[in-house]
Design an enzyme around this catalytic site. Sequence first.
Site, PDB file in Angstrom:
ATOM      1  N   LEU A   1       0.870  -1.178   0.000  1.00 31.59           N
ATOM      2  CA  LEU A   1       0.000   0.000   0.000  1.00 31.59           C
ATOM      3  C   LEU A   1       0.907   1.227   0.000  1.00 31.59           C
ATOM      4  O   LEU A   1       1.849   1.309   0.803  1.00 31.59           O
ATOM      5  CB  LEU A   1      -0.891   0.024   1.245  1.00 31.59           C
ATOM      6  CG  LEU A   1      -2.149  -0.844   1.240  1.00 31.59           C
ATOM      7  CD1 LEU A   1      -2.813  -0.796   2.611  1.00 31.59           C
ATOM      8  CD2 LEU A   1      -3.128  -0.423   0.166  1.00 31.59           C
ATOM      9  N   ASP A   2       0.639   2.186  -0.885  1.00 32.44           N
ATOM     10  CA  ASP A   2       1.412   3.421  -0.912  1.00 32.44           C
ATOM     11  C   ASP A   2       1.288   4.153   0.427  1.00 32.44           C
ATOM     12  O   ASP A   2       0.299   3.961   1.157  1.00 32.44           O
ATOM     13  CB  ASP A   2       0.914   4.339  -2.031  1.00 32.44           C
ATOM     14  CG  ASP A   2       1.224   3.779  -3.412  1.00 32.44           C
ATOM     15  OD1 ASP A   2       2.187   2.999  -3.533  1.00 32.44           O
ATOM     16  OD2 ASP A   2       0.491   4.126  -4.362  1.00 32.44           O
TER      17      ASP A   2
END
Length: 281
Positions: free
Chosen positions: A33-34
């Site tokens: 996940l960024d």
Amino acid sequence: MLDKPSGITSARAVSLVKRLLPRRTKVGHTGTLDPLASGLLVLLVGRATRLSRYVTGLDKTYVATARFGAASDTLDADGEILENAGPVPDEAELRRALPRFVGEIRQLPPMASAVRVGGRRLYELHRRGVEVEREPRLVRVHSLELLSFDPPAATFAVSCSSGTYVRTLISDLAASLGTAAYLTALRRTRVGHLRVEDALPPQDLDPSTIHHRIIPPSGVLAHLPAVEADEGRARAVASGRGLRVAGGLEGSFRVERGGELLAVYRAEGGRARPEVVLCGG
């Protein structure tokens, strides 16, 4: 399962959990996940880290909020923002455009992504101001729904295949309307059958309770068919031997005994070979 807060990398989230476990315990995640994004980060612990391939490819669902009429060089709020990059669409034309982005579509990986080109991560090149040619990728969007619209902001529910870039999806949607948009928030709510409602944020975990929050490997792989092993078959599995299986069973399946995951096998033509064995010495 971890409910990752926004503002930290997935690697940082893993390290926060790792420090709660005994030294040298292996911990890995099953899909980045960024930093901007929050939500479900499925972590695997110990021998279960070898099961990552069976989780990484599962479908995902997200809630995504975007700002229309402005652009970002990273396609999200962490990048350099260009104001007044186009008109803000009205709700009716936005809704009309959504069906064009449902089904199999081709996406160009963003420069600020972890995809490797020529042995280098794209985000490394992006930081140096270098843009390279990228190959479009085929992904599948199962559903794209407008949840709310408060111009210039819009919030969407997205269900998609693994490997789909939601920020690219939003940018391409805006481009189809003759404008620009970038993500301001992204929350992953589901990975396959695993839900963020069953996850905890890092601050709610501590060394005395974390073991009670670890899901058994059989639960993580509940999407795979299961075969119960008797004592003799369990010994064969522990030694990594092949198995005979029912002719109708094909592909990867889990082998269990008394609810414990022993291994993952792959069946083909009535025979099965081990892919991952967890119960060996």
